[in-house]
Design a protein around this motif. Structure first.
Motif, PDB file in Angstrom:
ATOM      1  N   ILE A  13       0.687  -0.983  -0.194  1.00 38.05           N
ATOM      2  CA  ILE A  13      -0.227   0.196   0.124  1.00 38.05           C
ATOM      3  C   ILE A  13       0.430   1.479  -0.383  1.00 38.05           C
ATOM      4  O   ILE A  13       2.286   1.266   0.171  1.00 38.05           O
ATOM      5  N   ILE A  14       0.457   2.393  -0.261  1.00 36.33           N
ATOM      6  CA  ILE A  14       0.910   3.932  -0.359  1.00 36.33           C
ATOM      7  C   ILE A  14      -0.469   4.499   0.509  1.00 36.33           C
ATOM      8  O   ILE A  14      -1.086   4.664   0.372  1.00 36.33           O
ATOM      9  N   TRP A  15       0.980   4.993   1.581  1.00 35.35           N
ATOM     10  CA  TRP A  15      -0.471   6.143   2.935  1.00 35.35           C
ATOM     11  C   TRP A  15       0.722   7.212   3.461  1.00 35.35           C
ATOM     12  O   TRP A  15       2.237   6.690   3.116  1.00 35.35           O
ATOM     13  N   GLY A  16      -0.306   7.779   3.892  1.00 34.91           N
ATOM     14  CA  GLY A  16       0.683   8.629   4.789  1.00 34.91           C
ATOM     15  C   GLY A  16       0.542  10.058   4.444  1.00 34.91           C
ATOM     16  O   GLY A  16       0.490  10.553   2.494  1.00 34.91           O
ATOM     17  N   ASN A  17       1.161  11.286   4.895  1.00 34.76           N
ATOM     18  CA  ASN A  17       1.257  12.356   4.287  1.00 34.76           C
ATOM     19  C   ASN A  17       2.243  12.853   5.402  1.00 34.76           C
ATOM     20  O   ASN A  17       2.563  13.091   6.111  1.00 34.76           O
ATOM     21  N   PRO A  18       4.375  12.643   4.072  1.00 40.68           N
ATOM     22  CA  PRO A  18       4.151  12.521   3.050  1.00 40.68           C
ATOM     23  C   PRO A  18       4.153  10.762   2.765  1.00 40.68           C
ATOM     24  O   PRO A  18       3.933  10.143   3.796  1.00 40.68           O
ATOM     25  N   SER A  19       3.397  10.694   1.751  1.00 43.12           N
ATOM     26  CA  SER A  19       3.121   9.274   1.372  1.00 43.12           C
ATOM     27  C   SER A  19       4.579   7.935   1.999  1.00 43.12           C
ATOM     28  O   SER A  19       6.125   8.812   0.796  1.00 43.12           O
ATOM     29  N   THR A  20       4.584   7.186   1.574  1.00 44.28           N
ATOM     30  CA  THR A  20       5.443   6.021   2.176  1.00 44.28           C
ATOM     31  C   THR A  20       4.652   4.302   1.485  1.00 44.28           C
ATOM     32  O   THR A  20       3.795   4.945   1.663  1.00 44.28           O
ATOM     33  N   THR A  21       5.565   3.728   1.087  1.00 40.92           N
ATOM     34  CA  THR A  21       5.118   2.148   0.623  1.00 40.92           C
ATOM     35  C   THR A  21       4.797   1.987   1.587  1.00 40.92           C
ATOM     36  O   THR A  21       6.031   1.303   2.985  1.00 40.92           O
ATOM     37  N   VAL A  22       4.280   0.497   2.023  1.00 38.90           N
ATOM     38  CA  VAL A  22       4.311   0.239   2.951  1.00 38.90           C
ATOM     39  C   VAL A  22       4.138  -1.827   2.261  1.00 38.90           C
ATOM     40  O   VAL A  22       3.055  -1.316   2.068  1.00 38.90           O
ATOM     41  N   ASP A  23       5.284  -3.058   2.674  1.00 33.99           N
ATOM     42  CA  ASP A  23       4.725  -3.531   2.253  1.00 33.99           C
ATOM     43  C   ASP A  23       4.667  -4.802   3.786  1.00 33.99           C
ATOM     44  O   ASP A  23       4.781  -4.502   4.220  1.00 33.99           O
TER      45      ASP A  23
END
Length: 154
Positions: free
Chosen positions: A76-86
């Motif tokens: 997924i991509i989430w957050g501000n600033p965005s990051t990737t989570v696997d």
């Protein structure tokens, strides 16, 4: 860490449940709300955008599912600033699953980066702890709600 290396938050836990059950716990908000967020706009599906809410804190976050491989991986991509989570799932036996959560793509630098890494490491560890308690023992520990008791809860 030199300037070319990118930081990665990595948290992991063995869950004493079959891989399909552990994977489903992250895909289906009817289960995920028992150990992580309190509300979701839907189940996880590839290329779908979802909103997760933590109603006790009055916050929400939009996530985009970029990859979903049944019983193997959710990205997924989430957050501000965005990051990737696997979220990676490995079958250790037919009754044991190893979950690894990797968070990367941080844009922050200096102390802001240290704070982001610290918060995400603690947060994802808490998620895995809550997952383990719920799936293995049926216990809702309320870890997320209790993590910040000084924050006004709704």
């Amino acid at each position: 860490m030199d300037k070319t290396e990118k930081p990665i938050v990595e948290c992991q836990m063995m869950i004493r449940k079959p891989i399909s059950e552990v994977f489903q716990a992250f895909v289906d908000p009817k289960i995920t709300t028992k150990f992580w967020f309190t509300k979701s706009s839907g189940i996880l599906e590839k290329e779908k955008s979802i909103t997760w809410e933590w109603e006790m804190y009055g916050v929400s976050d939009k996530i985009k599912v970029i990859e979903l491989i049944l019983n193997q991986k959710i990205s997924i991509i989430w957050g501000n600033p965005s990051t990737t989570v696997d979220f990676e799932f490995s079958e250790l036996s037919n009754k044991n699953t190893y979950v690894v959560i990797k968070n990367y793509g941080f844009q922050q630098t200096g102390n802001d980066l240290i704070e982001a890494i610290k918060n995400n490491t603690g947060g994802f560890t808490t998620v895995l702890d809550g997952l383990k308690a719920y799936l293995e023992f049926g216990i809702k520990l309320n870890l997320i709600g209790d993590k910040f008791p000084h924050v006004k809860q709704k």
